[in-house]
Scaffold this motif. Structure first.
Motif, PDB file in Angstrom:
ATOM      1  N   TYR A 146       0.823  -1.207   0.000  1.00  7.89           N
ATOM      2  CA  TYR A 146       0.000   0.000   0.000  1.00  7.89           C
ATOM      3  C   TYR A 146       0.858   1.258   0.000  1.00  7.89           C
ATOM      4  CZ  TYR A 146      -3.689  -3.291   1.357  1.00  7.89           C
ATOM      5  OH  TYR A 146      -4.571  -4.342   1.388  1.00  7.89           O
ATOM      6  N   MET A 147       1.985   1.218   0.678  1.00  8.94           N
ATOM      7  CA  MET A 147       2.891   2.365   0.689  1.00  8.94           C
ATOM      8  C   MET A 147       3.545   2.563  -0.677  1.00  8.94           C
ATOM      9  SD  MET A 147       4.670   1.988   4.441  1.00  8.94           S
ATOM     10  CE  MET A 147       5.511   3.559   4.266  1.00  8.94           C
ATOM     11  N   PHE A 148       3.910   1.457  -1.329  1.00  4.09           N
ATOM     12  CA  PHE A 148       4.465   1.568  -2.676  1.00  4.09           C
ATOM     13  C   PHE A 148       3.413   2.084  -3.660  1.00  4.09           C
ATOM     14  CE2 PHE A 148       7.318  -1.978  -1.084  1.00  4.09           C
ATOM     15  CZ  PHE A 148       8.412  -1.150  -0.904  1.00  4.09           C
ATOM     16  N   LEU A 149       2.167   1.645  -3.477  1.00  2.47           N
ATOM     17  CA  LEU A 149       1.084   2.143  -4.324  1.00  2.47           C
ATOM     18  C   LEU A 149       0.847   3.630  -4.094  1.00  2.47           C
ATOM     19  CD1 LEU A 149      -1.513  -0.784  -4.079  1.00  2.47           C
ATOM     20  CD2 LEU A 149      -0.168  -0.130  -6.078  1.00  2.47           C
ATOM     21  N   CYS A 150       0.983   4.069  -2.853  1.00  4.37           N
ATOM     22  CA  CYS A 150       0.864   5.494  -2.548  1.00  4.37           C
ATOM     23  C   CYS A 150       1.967   6.281  -3.246  1.00  4.37           C
ATOM     24  CB  CYS A 150       0.917   5.695  -1.035  1.00  4.37           C
ATOM     25  SG  CYS A 150       0.718   7.411  -0.524  1.00  4.37           S
ATOM     26  N   SER A 151       3.179   5.739  -3.245  1.00  5.64           N
ATOM     27  CA  SER A 151       4.291   6.383  -3.951  1.00  5.64           C
ATOM     28  C   SER A 151       4.005   6.471  -5.451  1.00  5.64           C
ATOM     29  CB  SER A 151       5.582   5.605  -3.702  1.00  5.64           C
ATOM     30  OG  SER A 151       6.658   6.142  -4.437  1.00  5.64           O
ATOM     31  N   LEU A 152       3.435   5.389  -6.005  1.00  6.15           N
ATOM     32  CA  LEU A 152       3.056   5.407  -7.422  1.00  6.15           C
ATOM     33  C   LEU A 152       2.000   6.471  -7.700  1.00  6.15           C
ATOM     34  CD1 LEU A 152       2.773   1.658  -8.562  1.00  6.15           C
ATOM     35  CD2 LEU A 152       4.445   3.352  -9.297  1.00  6.15           C
ATOM     36  N   PHE A 153       1.024   6.578  -6.797  1.00  3.83           N
ATOM     37  CA  PHE A 153      -0.044   7.566  -6.970  1.00  3.83           C
ATOM     38  C   PHE A 153       0.518   8.988  -6.970  1.00  3.83           C
ATOM     39  CE2 PHE A 153      -3.131  10.413  -4.833  1.00  3.83           C
ATOM     40  CZ  PHE A 153      -4.099  10.451  -5.827  1.00  3.83           C
ATOM     41  N   ASN A 191       9.967   2.065  -8.893  1.00  2.00           N
ATOM     42  CA  ASN A 191       8.938   1.695  -7.924  1.00  2.00           C
ATOM     43  C   ASN A 191       8.345   0.333  -8.261  1.00  2.00           C
ATOM     44  OD1 ASN A 191       7.148   2.089  -5.730  1.00  2.00           O
ATOM     45  ND2 ASN A 191       6.960   4.241  -6.237  1.00  2.00           N
ATOM     46  N   LEU A 192       8.110   0.088  -9.534  1.00  2.00           N
ATOM     47  CA  LEU A 192       7.592  -1.212  -9.958  1.00  2.00           C
ATOM     48  C   LEU A 192       8.610  -2.321  -9.682  1.00  2.00           C
ATOM     49  CD1 LEU A 192       5.897  -0.178 -13.328  1.00  2.00           C
ATOM     50  CD2 LEU A 192       4.732  -0.972 -11.260  1.00  2.00           C
ATOM     51  N   ALA A 193       9.904  -1.984  -9.790  1.00  6.35           N
ATOM     52  CA  ALA A 193      10.941  -2.970  -9.498  1.00  6.35           C
ATOM     53  C   ALA A 193      10.937  -3.350  -8.021  1.00  6.35           C
ATOM     54  CB  ALA A 193      12.311  -2.413  -9.893  1.00  6.35           C
ATOM     55  N   VAL A 194      10.829  -2.350  -7.143  1.00  6.79           N
ATOM     56  CA  VAL A 194      10.788  -2.622  -5.708  1.00  6.79           C
ATOM     57  C   VAL A 194       9.519  -3.392  -5.344  1.00  6.79           C
ATOM     58  CG1 VAL A 194      10.700  -1.561  -3.419  1.00  6.79           C
ATOM     59  CG2 VAL A 194      12.222  -0.632  -5.146  1.00  6.79           C
TER      60      VAL A 194
END
Length: 215
Positions: A10-17, A64-67
């Protein structure tokens, strides 16, 4: 799949957003201005700013997608060690490193471009491209070309290696595990794979278009 194994995602998705908002703000205001205006001119400073925003957006997205692929690898292949290997602090460090690395990398590119004297002022594109700006330069661009090649290698290899590693491990678990394990892995990884492939194909098309179709 345990719900707690999705919390860092969810945190990575927030970064993507946040990155999507950042990339959109670098593209659409300029684009709408050009569409609504009768005179299609952009100040050089705005053009450089747009290049910086779009290139850092693409780089942050890919990293971000890699992480996120590494996160899915830990959740599927090492669920018992997941919370010790993907803590809140590590997630924050991952996200901060992605943004800092992307900004520093393209600040160097921007500084190399700004020093170039330009002999032309026409770009046949809806928005500013680094490659098209460098083509307008009057002076020697060998340093830009060398750093550009080095930058492309870094941009592709740094995110690609963890992606390949993660999915090789995930596929190994899928093929050697039970049917239930395969179903959980597929349901967990499908959205990420779809986003990764969609973004990768879009970037490849844009790179090919800018380098070959706009000559």
């Amino acid at each position: 799949m345990n719900r707690s194994l999705h919390e860092p995602m969810y945190m990575f998705l927030c970064s993507l957003f946040v990155n999507e908002l950042y990339g959109s703000s670098g593209l659409f205001p300029f684009l709408l201005t050009q569409i609504l205006s009768d005179i299609h001119t952009v100040p050089a400073s705005f053009c450089y700013l747009q290049v910086f925003c779009l290139y850092t957006y693409a780089h942050v997205e890919f990293c971000n997608l890699a992480v996120m692929s590494y996160d899915r690898y830990l959740a599927i292949c090492c669920p018992l060690q997941y919370h010790t290997r993907m803590t809140f602090n590590k997630v924050v460090i991952f996200i901060a490193s992605i943004w800092l690395y992307s900004f520093v990398k393209f600040l160097i590119t921007l500084s190399l471009n700004i020093r170039l004297p330009l002999c032309g002022n026409i770009i046949n594109s809806l928005y500013c491209h680094n490659y098209l700006i460098v083509k307008l330069a009057c002076s020697d661009i060998e340093v830009n070309n060398i750093y550009g090649i080095f930058g492309v290698i870094l941009t592709i290899l740094v995110p690609l290696l963890p992606i390949l590693f993660s999915y090789m491990k995930i596929f190994h678990v899928c093929f050697s595990g039970s049917k239930q394990t395969r179903q959980k892995a597929v349901s967990t990884c499908t959205p990420h794979l779809a986003s990764l492939l969609n973004f990768s194909f879009g970037c490849c098309f844009e790179i090919l278009q800018s380098k070959f179709l706009k000559r």
